[in-house]
Design a protein around this motif. Sequence first.
Motif, PDB file in Angstrom:
ATOM      1  N   ILE A   7       0.858  -1.178   0.000  1.00  0.00           N
ATOM      2  CA  ILE A   7       0.000   0.000   0.000  1.00  0.00           C
ATOM      3  C   ILE A   7       0.898   1.233   0.000  1.00  0.00           C
ATOM      4  CG2 ILE A   7      -2.036  -1.068   0.995  1.00  0.00           C
ATOM      5  CD1 ILE A   7      -1.189  -0.048   3.716  1.00  0.00           C
ATOM      6  N   GLN A   8       0.398   2.312  -0.565  1.00  0.00           N
ATOM      7  CA  GLN A   8       1.192   3.520  -0.749  1.00  0.00           C
ATOM      8  C   GLN A   8       0.592   4.688   0.020  1.00  0.00           C
ATOM      9  OE1 GLN A   8       1.209   4.067  -4.991  1.00  0.00           O
ATOM     10  NE2 GLN A   8       2.187   2.105  -5.364  1.00  0.00           N
ATOM     11  N   GLY A   9       1.377   5.724   0.193  1.00  0.00           N
ATOM     12  CA  GLY A   9       0.912   6.939   0.835  1.00  0.00           C
ATOM     13  C   GLY A   9       1.917   8.043   0.601  1.00  0.00           C
ATOM     14  N   THR A  10       1.624   9.213   1.133  1.00  0.00           N
ATOM     15  CA  THR A  10       2.513  10.368   1.025  1.00  0.00           C
ATOM     16  C   THR A  10       2.718  10.953   2.419  1.00  0.00           C
ATOM     17  OG1 THR A  10       0.731  11.975   0.763  1.00  0.00           O
ATOM     18  CG2 THR A  10       1.575  10.942  -1.269  1.00  0.00           C
ATOM     19  N   GLN A  11       3.677  11.843   2.535  1.00  0.00           N
ATOM     20  CA  GLN A  11       3.887  12.537   3.812  1.00  0.00           C
ATOM     21  C   GLN A  11       2.608  13.269   4.212  1.00  0.00           C
ATOM     22  OE1 GLN A  11       6.552  12.376   5.893  1.00  0.00           O
ATOM     23  NE2 GLN A  11       5.412  13.654   7.322  1.00  0.00           N
ATOM     24  N   ALA A  12       1.922  13.866   3.238  1.00  0.00           N
ATOM     25  CA  ALA A  12       0.668  14.580   3.537  1.00  0.00           C
ATOM     26  C   ALA A  12      -0.385  13.633   4.112  1.00  0.00           C
ATOM     27  CB  ALA A  12       0.139  15.267   2.280  1.00  0.00           C
ATOM     28  N   ASP A  13      -0.415  12.383   3.639  1.00  0.00           N
ATOM     29  CA  ASP A  13      -1.375  11.412   4.185  1.00  0.00           C
ATOM     30  C   ASP A  13      -1.080  11.122   5.654  1.00  0.00           C
ATOM     31  OD1 ASP A  13      -2.704  11.058   1.690  1.00  0.00           O
ATOM     32  OD2 ASP A  13      -1.188   9.600   1.083  1.00  0.00           O
ATOM     33  N   GLY A  58       3.115  -1.922   8.891  1.00  0.00           N
ATOM     34  CA  GLY A  58       2.925  -0.548   8.470  1.00  0.00           C
ATOM     35  C   GLY A  58       4.258   0.168   8.644  1.00  0.00           C
ATOM     36  N   LEU A  59       4.523   1.159   7.840  1.00  0.00           N
ATOM     37  CA  LEU A  59       5.792   1.875   7.904  1.00  0.00           C
ATOM     38  C   LEU A  59       5.589   3.280   8.460  1.00  0.00           C
ATOM     39  CD1 LEU A  59       7.227   0.778   4.454  1.00  0.00           C
ATOM     40  CD2 LEU A  59       7.633  -0.251   6.691  1.00  0.00           C
ATOM     41  N   THR A  60       6.637   3.819   9.078  1.00  0.00           N
ATOM     42  CA  THR A  60       6.568   5.175   9.604  1.00  0.00           C
ATOM     43  C   THR A  60       6.515   6.177   8.457  1.00  0.00           C
ATOM     44  OG1 THR A  60       8.974   5.379   9.729  1.00  0.00           O
ATOM     45  CG2 THR A  60       7.829   4.560  11.703  1.00  0.00           C
ATOM     46  N   GLU A  61       6.224   7.403   8.804  1.00  0.00           N
ATOM     47  CA  GLU A  61       6.087   8.455   7.800  1.00  0.00           C
ATOM     48  C   GLU A  61       7.375   8.673   7.012  1.00  0.00           C
ATOM     49  OE1 GLU A  61       5.658  12.421   9.489  1.00  0.00           O
ATOM     50  OE2 GLU A  61       6.541  11.675  11.344  1.00  0.00           O
ATOM     51  N   PRO A  62       7.256   9.131   5.755  1.00  0.00           N
ATOM     52  CA  PRO A  62       8.437   9.371   4.930  1.00  0.00           C
ATOM     53  C   PRO A  62       9.438  10.335   5.557  1.00  0.00           C
ATOM     54  CG  PRO A  62       6.463   9.454   3.577  1.00  0.00           C
ATOM     55  CD  PRO A  62       6.014   9.345   5.015  1.00  0.00           C
ATOM     56  N   ALA A  63       8.992  11.255   6.402  1.00  0.00           N
ATOM     57  CA  ALA A  63       9.902  12.204   7.042  1.00  0.00           C
ATOM     58  C   ALA A  63      10.932  11.493   7.911  1.00  0.00           C
ATOM     59  CB  ALA A  63       9.119  13.218   7.871  1.00  0.00           C
ATOM     60  N   ARG A  64      10.657  10.244   8.284  1.00  0.00           N
ATOM     61  CA  ARG A  64      11.591   9.485   9.126  1.00  0.00           C
ATOM     62  C   ARG A  64      12.455   8.532   8.307  1.00  0.00           C
ATOM     63  NH1 ARG A  64       8.605   7.275  14.229  1.00  0.00           N
ATOM     64  NH2 ARG A  64      10.776   6.923  14.798  1.00  0.00           N
ATOM     65  N   ALA A  65      12.367   8.630   6.987  1.00  0.00           N
ATOM     66  CA  ALA A  65      13.122   7.740   6.099  1.00  0.00           C
ATOM     67  C   ALA A  65      14.532   8.263   5.873  1.00  0.00           C
ATOM     68  CB  ALA A  65      12.400   7.611   4.757  1.00  0.00           C
ATOM     69  N   GLY A  81      14.665  11.977   4.797  1.00  0.00           N
ATOM     70  CA  GLY A  81      13.421  12.381   4.156  1.00  0.00           C
ATOM     71  C   GLY A  81      12.796  13.555   4.872  1.00  0.00           C
ATOM     72  N   PRO A  82      11.660  14.089   4.380  1.00  0.00           N
ATOM     73  CA  PRO A  82      10.958  13.633   3.175  1.00  0.00           C
ATOM     74  C   PRO A  82      11.593  14.184   1.899  1.00  0.00           C
ATOM     75  CG  PRO A  82       9.772  15.458   4.138  1.00  0.00           C
ATOM     76  CD  PRO A  82      10.961  15.181   5.038  1.00  0.00           C
ATOM     77  N   TYR A  83      11.116  13.704   0.799  1.00  0.00           N
ATOM     78  CA  TYR A  83      11.697  14.029  -0.487  1.00  0.00           C
ATOM     79  C   TYR A  83      10.659  14.731  -1.341  1.00  0.00           C
ATOM     80  CZ  TYR A  83      14.215  10.348   1.722  1.00  0.00           C
ATOM     81  OH  TYR A  83      14.848   9.601   2.666  1.00  0.00           O
ATOM     82  N   GLY A  84      10.934  15.977  -1.717  1.00  0.00           N
ATOM     83  CA  GLY A  84       9.992  16.762  -2.493  1.00  0.00           C
ATOM     84  C   GLY A  84       9.658  16.144  -3.833  1.00  0.00           C
ATOM     85  N   GLU A  85      10.602  15.444  -4.447  1.00  0.00           N
ATOM     86  CA  GLU A  85      10.352  14.862  -5.771  1.00  0.00           C
ATOM     87  C   GLU A  85       9.561  13.560  -5.697  1.00  0.00           C
ATOM     88  OE1 GLU A  85      14.163  13.115  -4.245  1.00  0.00           O
ATOM     89  OE2 GLU A  85      13.323  15.112  -4.297  1.00  0.00           O
ATOM     90  N   THR A  86       9.381  13.008  -4.496  1.00  0.00           N
ATOM     91  CA  THR A  86       8.674  11.743  -4.343  1.00  0.00           C
ATOM     92  C   THR A  86       7.195  12.003  -4.132  1.00  0.00           C
ATOM     93  OG1 THR A  86      10.617  10.749  -3.358  1.00  0.00           O
ATOM     94  CG2 THR A  86       8.535   9.630  -2.982  1.00  0.00           C
ATOM     95  N   LYS A  87       6.373  11.362  -4.910  1.00  0.00           N
ATOM     96  CA  LYS A  87       4.933  11.502  -4.724  1.00  0.00           C
ATOM     97  C   LYS A  87       4.458  10.480  -3.696  1.00  0.00           C
ATOM     98  CE  LYS A  87       4.145  13.377  -9.267  1.00  0.00           C
ATOM     99  NZ  LYS A  87       3.532  13.231 -10.544  1.00  0.00           N
ATOM    100  N   GLU A  88       4.339   9.239  -4.106  1.00  0.00           N
ATOM    101  CA  GLU A  88       3.904   8.199  -3.191  1.00  0.00           C
ATOM    102  C   GLU A  88       5.094   7.350  -2.780  1.00  0.00           C
ATOM    103  OE1 GLU A  88       2.235   8.032  -6.438  1.00  0.00           O
ATOM    104  OE2 GLU A  88       0.863   9.564  -5.763  1.00  0.00           O
ATOM    105  N   ALA A 121      -7.055  10.686  -0.281  1.00  0.00           N
ATOM    106  CA  ALA A 121      -6.482  10.107  -1.501  1.00  0.00           C
ATOM    107  C   ALA A 121      -6.632   8.586  -1.484  1.00  0.00           C
ATOM    108  CB  ALA A 121      -5.017  10.483  -1.616  1.00  0.00           C
ATOM    109  N   GLN A 122      -6.891   8.026  -2.642  1.00  0.00           N
ATOM    110  CA  GLN A 122      -6.991   6.575  -2.814  1.00  0.00           C
ATOM    111  C   GLN A 122      -5.837   6.124  -3.692  1.00  0.00           C
ATOM    112  OE1 GLN A 122      -9.490   4.622  -1.376  1.00  0.00           O
ATOM    113  NE2 GLN A 122      -9.984   6.519  -0.302  1.00  0.00           N
ATOM    114  N   TYR A 123      -5.186   5.050  -3.296  1.00  0.00           N
ATOM    115  CA  TYR A 123      -4.057   4.521  -4.053  1.00  0.00           C
ATOM    116  C   TYR A 123      -4.329   3.069  -4.412  1.00  0.00           C
ATOM    117  CZ  TYR A 123      -1.840   8.560  -1.912  1.00  0.00           C
ATOM    118  OH  TYR A 123      -1.547   9.833  -1.508  1.00  0.00           O
ATOM    119  N   PRO A 124      -3.773   2.609  -5.514  1.00  0.00           N
ATOM    120  CA  PRO A 124      -3.932   1.188  -5.838  1.00  0.00           C
ATOM    121  C   PRO A 124      -3.134   0.338  -4.853  1.00  0.00           C
ATOM    122  CG  PRO A 124      -2.419   2.234  -7.378  1.00  0.00           C
ATOM    123  CD  PRO A 124      -2.970   3.327  -6.509  1.00  0.00           C
ATOM    124  N   VAL A 125      -3.574  -0.888  -4.674  1.00  0.00           N
ATOM    125  CA  VAL A 125      -2.822  -1.881  -3.904  1.00  0.00           C
ATOM    126  C   VAL A 125      -2.008  -2.669  -4.923  1.00  0.00           C
ATOM    127  CG1 VAL A 125      -2.993  -3.866  -2.361  1.00  0.00           C
ATOM    128  CG2 VAL A 125      -4.630  -1.968  -2.147  1.00  0.00           C
TER     129      VAL A 125
END
Length: 138
Positions: A7-13, A58-65, A81-88, A121-125
């Motif tokens: 499953i995918q997500g973003t920092q905003a999610d 489950g994984l922690t937020e991208p800001a902790r990557a 992280g987070p990375y501005g160029e990364t979407k999901e 936001a909805q993301y594909p699995v």
Amino acid sequence: MKYLVMIQGTQADYEAMGGKPSAHSPAWSEQDLQAMFAFMGAVNADLVESGELVDGQGLTEPARARTVSAGPDGRPLITDGPYGETKEVLAGYWVLDCESLERVTEIAARVASCPAPEGAAQYPVVIRPLQDADGGPA
């Protein structure tokens, strides 16, 4: 055969789940979070009962990557992280041992119906078969 279900997500999610809305996602209420946790808990319990769950997290937020790559001189380049160029990004995963692609697709379809607040936001699995050490199906 073993499959990785992602499953995918973003920092905003992640921020929205913490109560901070954005143009990308509305703020999640405590009730929204509890509905998601209950849903995922039920999915996991069913996968344990069926014997199909190998692992899931489950994984922690991208800001902790952290990203590590080789620099031009061969020394590691480390970026937090987070990375501005990364979407999901990868938000969580399951490793499942299922009898068929059809079965793992049924599970992914269930995961895709996880409750979320209106406007989230909805993301594909994503399903990927795992390879064994010889390059064949695991």
